[in-house]
Enzyme design. Structure first.
Site, PDB file in Angstrom:
ATOM      1  N   LYS A 168      26.978  54.905  16.366  1.00 59.96           N
ATOM      2  CA  LYS A 168      26.446  53.933  15.404  1.00 59.96           C
ATOM      3  C   LYS A 168      27.474  53.624  14.308  1.00 59.96           C
ATOM      4  O   LYS A 168      28.489  54.324  14.180  1.00 59.96           O
ATOM      5  CB  LYS A 168      25.142  54.493  14.827  1.00 59.96           C
ATOM      6  CG  LYS A 168      24.051  54.673  15.887  1.00 59.96           C
ATOM      7  CD  LYS A 168      22.748  55.193  15.272  1.00 59.96           C
ATOM      8  CE  LYS A 168      21.664  55.343  16.339  1.00 59.96           C
ATOM      9  NZ  LYS A 168      20.372  55.800  15.751  1.00 59.96           N
ATOM     10  N   TYR A 171      15.268  48.089  20.079  1.00 58.68           N
ATOM     11  CA  TYR A 171      14.325  48.892  19.300  1.00 58.68           C
ATOM     12  C   TYR A 171      12.935  48.257  19.308  1.00 58.68           C
ATOM     13  O   TYR A 171      12.211  48.319  18.298  1.00 58.68           O
ATOM     14  CB  TYR A 171      14.840  49.067  17.875  1.00 58.68           C
ATOM     15  CG  TYR A 171      15.982  50.067  17.740  1.00 58.68           C
ATOM     16  CD1 TYR A 171      15.931  51.315  18.355  1.00 58.68           C
ATOM     17  CD2 TYR A 171      17.103  49.767  16.965  1.00 58.68           C
ATOM     18  CE1 TYR A 171      16.970  52.234  18.218  1.00 58.68           C
ATOM     19  CE2 TYR A 171      18.137  50.691  16.817  1.00 58.68           C
ATOM     20  CZ  TYR A 171      18.067  51.920  17.450  1.00 58.68           C
ATOM     21  OH  TYR A 171      19.079  52.839  17.305  1.00 58.68           O
ATOM     22  N   PHE A 189      10.237  50.957   8.380  1.00 59.92           N
ATOM     23  CA  PHE A 189      11.673  51.192   8.209  1.00 59.92           C
ATOM     24  C   PHE A 189      12.535  50.274   9.077  1.00 59.92           C
ATOM     25  O   PHE A 189      13.764  50.308   8.980  1.00 59.92           O
ATOM     26  CB  PHE A 189      12.032  52.664   8.484  1.00 59.92           C
ATOM     27  CG  PHE A 189      11.696  53.156   9.874  1.00 59.92           C
ATOM     28  CD1 PHE A 189      12.532  52.885  10.950  1.00 59.92           C
ATOM     29  CD2 PHE A 189      10.544  53.892  10.104  1.00 59.92           C
ATOM     30  CE1 PHE A 189      12.219  53.337  12.226  1.00 59.92           C
ATOM     31  CE2 PHE A 189      10.228  54.354  11.381  1.00 59.92           C
ATOM     32  CZ  PHE A 189      11.077  54.073  12.448  1.00 59.92           C
ATOM     33  N   ARG A 247      20.711  64.057  25.102  1.00 54.03           N
ATOM     34  CA  ARG A 247      19.698  64.183  24.035  1.00 54.03           C
ATOM     35  C   ARG A 247      19.822  65.560  23.364  1.00 54.03           C
ATOM     36  O   ARG A 247      19.692  65.676  22.148  1.00 54.03           O
ATOM     37  CB  ARG A 247      18.283  64.002  24.609  1.00 54.03           C
ATOM     38  CG  ARG A 247      17.962  62.615  25.144  1.00 54.03           C
ATOM     39  CD  ARG A 247      17.828  61.536  24.101  1.00 54.03           C
ATOM     40  NE  ARG A 247      16.815  61.786  23.107  1.00 54.03           N
ATOM     41  CZ  ARG A 247      16.437  60.862  22.197  1.00 54.03           C
ATOM     42  NH1 ARG A 247      16.969  59.630  22.202  1.00 54.03           N
ATOM     43  NH2 ARG A 247      15.547  61.141  21.293  1.00 54.03           N
ATOM     44  N   THR A 269      15.817  63.424  16.217  1.00 51.61           N
ATOM     45  CA  THR A 269      15.927  62.138  15.523  1.00 51.61           C
ATOM     46  C   THR A 269      16.032  62.324  14.007  1.00 51.61           C
ATOM     47  O   THR A 269      16.889  61.714  13.358  1.00 51.61           O
ATOM     48  CB  THR A 269      14.684  61.271  15.842  1.00 51.61           C
ATOM     49  OG1 THR A 269      14.567  61.145  17.259  1.00 51.61           O
ATOM     50  CG2 THR A 269      14.793  59.892  15.206  1.00 51.61           C
ATOM     51  N   ARG A 308      23.827  65.447  15.436  1.00 49.63           N
ATOM     52  CA  ARG A 308      23.075  65.051  14.243  1.00 49.63           C
ATOM     53  C   ARG A 308      22.913  66.229  13.279  1.00 49.63           C
ATOM     54  O   ARG A 308      22.986  66.060  12.062  1.00 49.63           O
ATOM     55  CB  ARG A 308      21.724  64.486  14.660  1.00 49.63           C
ATOM     56  CG  ARG A 308      21.837  63.097  15.321  1.00 49.63           C
ATOM     57  CD  ARG A 308      20.554  62.707  15.990  1.00 49.63           C
ATOM     58  NE  ARG A 308      20.515  61.298  16.382  1.00 49.63           N
ATOM     59  CZ  ARG A 308      19.531  60.766  17.104  1.00 49.63           C
ATOM     60  NH1 ARG A 308      18.511  61.519  17.505  1.00 49.63           N
ATOM     61  NH2 ARG A 308      19.554  59.489  17.418  1.00 49.63           N
ATOM     62  N   ASN A 325      22.119  58.336  11.651  1.00 53.13           N
ATOM     63  CA  ASN A 325      22.165  59.590  12.414  1.00 53.13           C
ATOM     64  C   ASN A 325      23.157  59.536  13.575  1.00 53.13           C
ATOM     65  O   ASN A 325      22.989  60.200  14.590  1.00 53.13           O
ATOM     66  CB  ASN A 325      20.754  60.005  12.851  1.00 53.13           C
ATOM     67  CG  ASN A 325      20.114  59.003  13.799  1.00 53.13           C
ATOM     68  OD1 ASN A 325      20.739  58.018  14.179  1.00 53.13           O
ATOM     69  ND2 ASN A 325      18.878  59.255  14.184  1.00 53.13           N
ATOM     70  N   HIS A 359      23.131  57.092  19.385  1.00 56.33           N
ATOM     71  CA  HIS A 359      21.961  56.744  20.196  1.00 56.33           C
ATOM     72  C   HIS A 359      22.184  57.280  21.600  1.00 56.33           C
ATOM     73  O   HIS A 359      23.288  57.209  22.123  1.00 56.33           O
ATOM     74  CB  HIS A 359      21.789  55.217  20.274  1.00 56.33           C
ATOM     75  CG  HIS A 359      20.810  54.820  21.343  1.00 56.33           C
ATOM     76  ND1 HIS A 359      19.460  54.804  21.115  1.00 56.33           N
ATOM     77  CD2 HIS A 359      20.986  54.513  22.658  1.00 56.33           C
ATOM     78  CE1 HIS A 359      18.838  54.478  22.256  1.00 56.33           C
ATOM     79  NE2 HIS A 359      19.747  54.288  23.199  1.00 56.33           N
ATOM     80  N   GLU A 396      18.957  50.053  29.334  1.00 55.53           N
ATOM     81  CA  GLU A 396      19.933  49.958  28.233  1.00 55.53           C
ATOM     82  C   GLU A 396      21.343  49.699  28.761  1.00 55.53           C
ATOM     83  O   GLU A 396      22.103  48.931  28.157  1.00 55.53           O
ATOM     84  CB  GLU A 396      19.866  51.228  27.380  1.00 55.53           C
ATOM     85  CG  GLU A 396      18.560  51.294  26.590  1.00 55.53           C
ATOM     86  CD  GLU A 396      18.332  52.589  25.827  1.00 55.53           C
ATOM     87  OE1 GLU A 396      19.150  53.527  25.960  1.00 55.53           O
ATOM     88  OE2 GLU A 396      17.324  52.646  25.086  1.00 55.53           O
TER      89      GLU A 396
END
Ligand code: DAT
Ligand code: MG
Length: 134
Positions: free
Chosen positions: A11, A51, A59, A87, A93, A104, A114, A117, A128
């Site tokens: 990100k 998303y 948010f 993951r 998250t 993270r 964070n 993804h 994706e």
């Protein structure tokens, strides 16, 4: 267990903070292969698709602004059980729940910013990868 491909995205905070190399090293240290990668600027339309499960959350505007605040590094990562494995490398998250030793857990100090993804299932991984690599 099977060889899987998952969609991973570093990100804008990860790029801005100069942490891409360290995060990529963790992915490679685990033994996963980066089979494709490109720097991208995301659009509002693309993010609303990506998303879709979050667009109604309070948010969301903040999340979208953050994700458009700079380039991301989009990657396809391959390995045995790589979807769940990535993951686990990423961590939870919410930054305060992310265990030490995870990406993270070690680098994030807010939930919006964070760093990374990763697809959460074989179905989302397929969708994706198609969304970002065609
Ligand atoms: P993940 O990125 O772990 O798959 P997600 O798909 O539920 O989590 O949410 C996508 C991103 O949205 C997440 O990485 C950060 C942001 N986000 C999720 N829940 C949030 C919350 N409660 N407050 C602020 N940002 C949130
Ligand atoms: Mg998610």
């Amino acid at each position: 267990m099977a060889v899987e491909r998952t969609y991973i995205m570093l990100k804008p905070d990860c790029v801005r903070r100069g942490l891409m190399g360290r995060v990529i090293s963790r992915i490679e240290d685990k033994g996963y292969k980066i089979v494709d990668a490109k720097m991208m600027h995301l659009t509002s339309d693309k993010l609303r698709e990506h998303y879709a499960h979050l667009v109604d959350k309070p948010f969301y505007p903040n999340l979208e602004a953050f994700m458009m605040s700079g380039p991301v590094l989009a990657m396809i990562v391959e390995g045995e059980n790589a979807i769940l494995g990535m993951r686990n490398l990423m961590g939870a998250t919410k930054f305060e729940d992310a265990a030490a030793g995870t990406i993270r857990g070690d680098f994030a100090n807010t939930t919006t910013e964070n760093l990374i993804h990763g697809s959460d299932s074989p179905e989302t991984a397929g969708a994706e990868i198609k969304r970002f690599f065609g």
